[in-house]
Scaffold this active site. Structure first.
Site, PDB file in Angstrom:
ATOM      1  N   GLU A  43      46.384  13.995  50.546  1.00 33.37           N
ATOM      2  CA  GLU A  43      45.339  15.018  50.594  1.00 33.37           C
ATOM      3  C   GLU A  43      43.938  14.428  50.482  1.00 33.37           C
ATOM      4  OE1 GLU A  43      46.297  18.080  47.802  1.00 33.37           O
ATOM      5  OE2 GLU A  43      47.988  18.777  48.996  1.00 33.37           O
ATOM      6  N   GLU A  49      55.586  18.399  50.517  1.00 35.55           N
ATOM      7  CA  GLU A  49      55.660  19.112  49.236  1.00 35.55           C
ATOM      8  C   GLU A  49      55.980  20.576  49.484  1.00 35.55           C
ATOM      9  OE1 GLU A  49      52.067  18.745  47.058  1.00 35.55           O
ATOM     10  OE2 GLU A  49      52.308  16.619  46.618  1.00 35.55           O
TER      11      GLU A  49
END
Length: 684
Positions: free
Chosen positions: A487, A586
């Site tokens: 990220e 995720e």
């Protein structure tokens, strides 16, 4: 994963406020430029035309005023490796003696109390410069106002990974913020006073030394913790700990005899050796050397007599000690041989190892028990994992425990054959590889992780360690690939273009290095599902997307289908016509803490939107896991174990940050959680 006021949104920042010069914009537009309106706020998983808005950000770290006081409360979770303050060696003296070296998982509130930052001023966990499970390297900024507070940043624009949500700090130009003495954080201290512990969050941005630094070895000890006081300036006798016990006992007994003999002549000085605690007596040896009054005044004749007697006693003590040492060594060898024979015939105890090194392995009783949980099923293609205590540089003082990692792997191997790591600091990768070897998990594979940061020192250290790990591996087939950054684009805030350029540069550097070394491993990154674009896909060998329906405010009845649809419409089209792998990096559901109604929607009751709970988790598992197993969907489940320290990111009504595990922090399956067995089908 998650953070303060976290939501699934394409419009607002992490403080839920629009700035004066902004207006709410939804990216979901019809062909006529009309806005969609769905029950989940701005998000429609069926809309292929979604375009993510740029995320705002505030820069920098804040610092703690140097006069700030710290409050200390800490206990240890029962059954863990740590010793609490109630135990001998607890508190600062225990830390000074390395008690925390085997630190296991603390309970949530106590883990939070080890930080000296008020909750109200903590940035959300997913702030670019914070430490989370997917960021165990860069610490959270403490309280202060040297830099703008990240609390001024707006709600996150999308769902997330397993760090808390917050403001994005700058990623551009690989720059490291400079500091002045007034900007130095107390977190930079290597000791952090009496509140230091393996769960403190330290700044990695400054190497300045502070007057507040406390070396636990320099603290005056009153001995009330059960350990003898080691005198200042005394020689360190702890290096003699490996002397055979009988020899040491013989020497101590001789010293005690000398002390009693001197007492006959009414000498007042203490014996340098006599003490009920051998270690304490040895430690005090040099105290008596400050004034040698063993014989003292009196007649010369009496002095000669005493001298001759003492000489005889000393010779006898030397002979006795030598004989005792030899006999003790022989007895020690006999005991070792007997112990080894017993160990080889009956196996090792719960804390032992058949290798005799004190480390757990597949033959340890504790490991056998952990690996025999009938309620766990190997149905997950992958699991996200960060070992406990791998925050750099704190891990240099409080190294993570190899036995803890081995215990974790003993549990994880019953859930999956693939583990994903987020970084290389603190020997975490090496410990996972060691655990795999000790447990002989021949089918276990590993996705290597590298943490990418604005601090080039951190990034360079991580990448350098990645190279060492791969090049030193006897067999690189255990590695499935290298994930460079997690990220990084989301954490870049509005400077996403520059961040993407830098990230692609890192990816290419790693790919070139592997090519030069004839290492065949795919290299890429992981980011939010809506942050991927054609340019990033072109640079990466695979696409990893973090997708969380909970933060979209999606009701549990729709969560599984929403996740699949979002992935299929946002990410899989990017690799059409290529052989690049698509993976959900995720996905998960919290087991408690409240409910989330998505972007800009305040829940009207505790049953609205996405509700955290055991029943909801079980429903998501039952509607996602076996179906994904049947259709071959590649994903990583977030996560196996709770992370209690993340309680600091909880807010009233949103107290789920520390509750994403299938199991608690002690590796116990949570009461009521049911992992599907999928009719006996397992991951191959």
């Amino acid at each position: 994963m998650a953070g303060v006021n976290r939501s699934f949104s394409y419009s607002r920042g992490d403080d839920a406020l629009l700035r004066d010069d902004e207006r709410e914009i939804s990216p979901l537009r019809s062909a006529e430029d009309g806005l969609y309106s769905t029950s989940y706020g701005d998000v429609s998983p069926l809309s292929a035309g979604v375009q993510a808005q740029n995320r705002p950000f505030d820069r920098g770290l804040v610092s703690v005023p140097e006069g700030q006081t710290l409050e200390r409360h800490m206990t240890s979770t029962p059954g863990m490796d740590n010793l609490g303050p109630a135990s001998v060696g607890g508190g600062i003296s225990g830390i000074a003696l390395g008690v925390a070296n085997s630190h296991n998982r603390q309970s949530g509130v106590d883990a939070f109390r080890e930080t000296d930052v008020p909750v109200r001023n903590l940035p959300a966990e997913r702030d670019f410069n914070t430490t989370g499970s997917d960021n165990p390297y860069i610490p959270a900024p403490p309280d202060g106002d040297i830099y703008p507070s990240s609390e001024a940043v707006r709600y996150r624009d999308s769902y997330s990974s397993h760090t808390g949500l917050g403001a994005g700090a700058p990623f551009a130009e690989h720059s490291t913020p400079g500091t002045t003495p007034s900007q130095r954080s107390f977190f930079d201290s290597p000791y952090q006073g009496v509140d230091a512990g393996p769960y403190q969050r330290h700044s990695a941005y400054s190497s300045h030394d502070y007057p507040l630094v406390i070396n636990p070895d320099d603290i005056a000890d009153d001995g009330d913790d059960g350990f003898p006081v080691h005198p200042k300036g005394a020689a360190d006798y702890r290096s003699n700990a490996n002397v055979p016990g009988t020899g040491v006992a013989g020497a101590a007994a001789a010293g005690g005899f000398l002390g009693k003999f001197r007492a006959l002549f009414k000498r007042e000085e203490p014996s340098p050796f006599y003490d009920s605690d051998i270690g304490g007596g040895l430690g005090g040896a040099e105290k008596a050397q400050g004034g040698r009054h063993i014989i003292g005044g009196g007649s010369r004749k009496r002095g000669w007599i005493v001298g001759l007697i003492l000489a005889a006693v000393i010779v006898a003590a030397i002979v006795g000690g030598a004989v005792g040492g030899i006999l003790g060594h022989q007895e020690h060898d006999g005991d070792t041989s007997s112990s080894s024979s017993s160990s080889s015939s009956s196996g090792t105890g719960s804390g032992g190892s058949d290798k005799g090194d004190g480390l757990l392995d597949k033959d340890s009783d504790e490991i056998k028990a952990l690996m025999n949980n009938k309620n766990l099923h190997k149905v997950f293609p992958g699991v996200d994992y960060t070992p406990w205590g791998v925050q750099y540089p704190l891990c240099l003082q409080y190294p993570p425990s190899q036995n803890n990692v081995t215990r974790d792997l003993a549990v994880l191997t019953q859930l999956t054959n693939t583990i994903r790591l987020y970084g290389t600091d603190c020997n975490q990768t090496e410990m996972v590889l060691e655990a795999i070897d000790r447990l002989q998990l021949t089918n276990m594979k590993l996705w290597l992780g590298v943490w990418i940061d604005t601090n080039t020192t951190t990034t360079d250290r991580q990448i350098s360690q990645l190279y060492k790990i791969v090049e030193n591996a006897n067999d690189t087939s255990i590695f499935k690939g290298a994930i460079v950054g997690n990220e990084a684009l989301y954490r870049a805030g509005s400077d996403v273009a520059s961040a993407e350029t830098n990230l692609i540069g890192y990816i290419n550097d790693v790919k070139d290095h592997f090519k030069d070394k004839n290492i065949d491993l795919p290299v890429g990154t992981s980011d939010l599902g809506d942050n991927w674009n054609a340019q990033l896909v072109s640079a990466a060998d695979f696409v990893m997307s973090n997708i969380h329906p909970f933060f979209g405010g999606v009701e549990i009845d729709d969560a599984a289908s929403w996740t699949w649809t979002f992935w299929q419409t946002h990410d899989t089209p990017l690799t059409a016509g290529t052989n690049k792998q698509q993976i959900i990096s995720e996905v998960g559901w919290p087991t408690g803490g409240g409910n989330d109604c998505g972007s800009d929607n305040k829940c009207q009751n505790d049953k609205q939107g996405a509700v955290a709970g055991i029943d909801e988790l079980n429903q998501f598992l039952s509607e996602w896991v076996c179906q994904a197993l049947d259709n071959g969907t590649e994903y990583f489940w977030f996560e196996a174990f709770d992370e209690p320290w993340k309680v600091q990111y909880n807010t009233p009504g949103q107290e789920w940050e520390d509750k994403w595990g299938l199991m608690d922090s002690a590796r116990n399956l949570k009461p009521g959680v049911k992992i599907p067995d999928c009719g006996g089908k397992t991951i191959t």
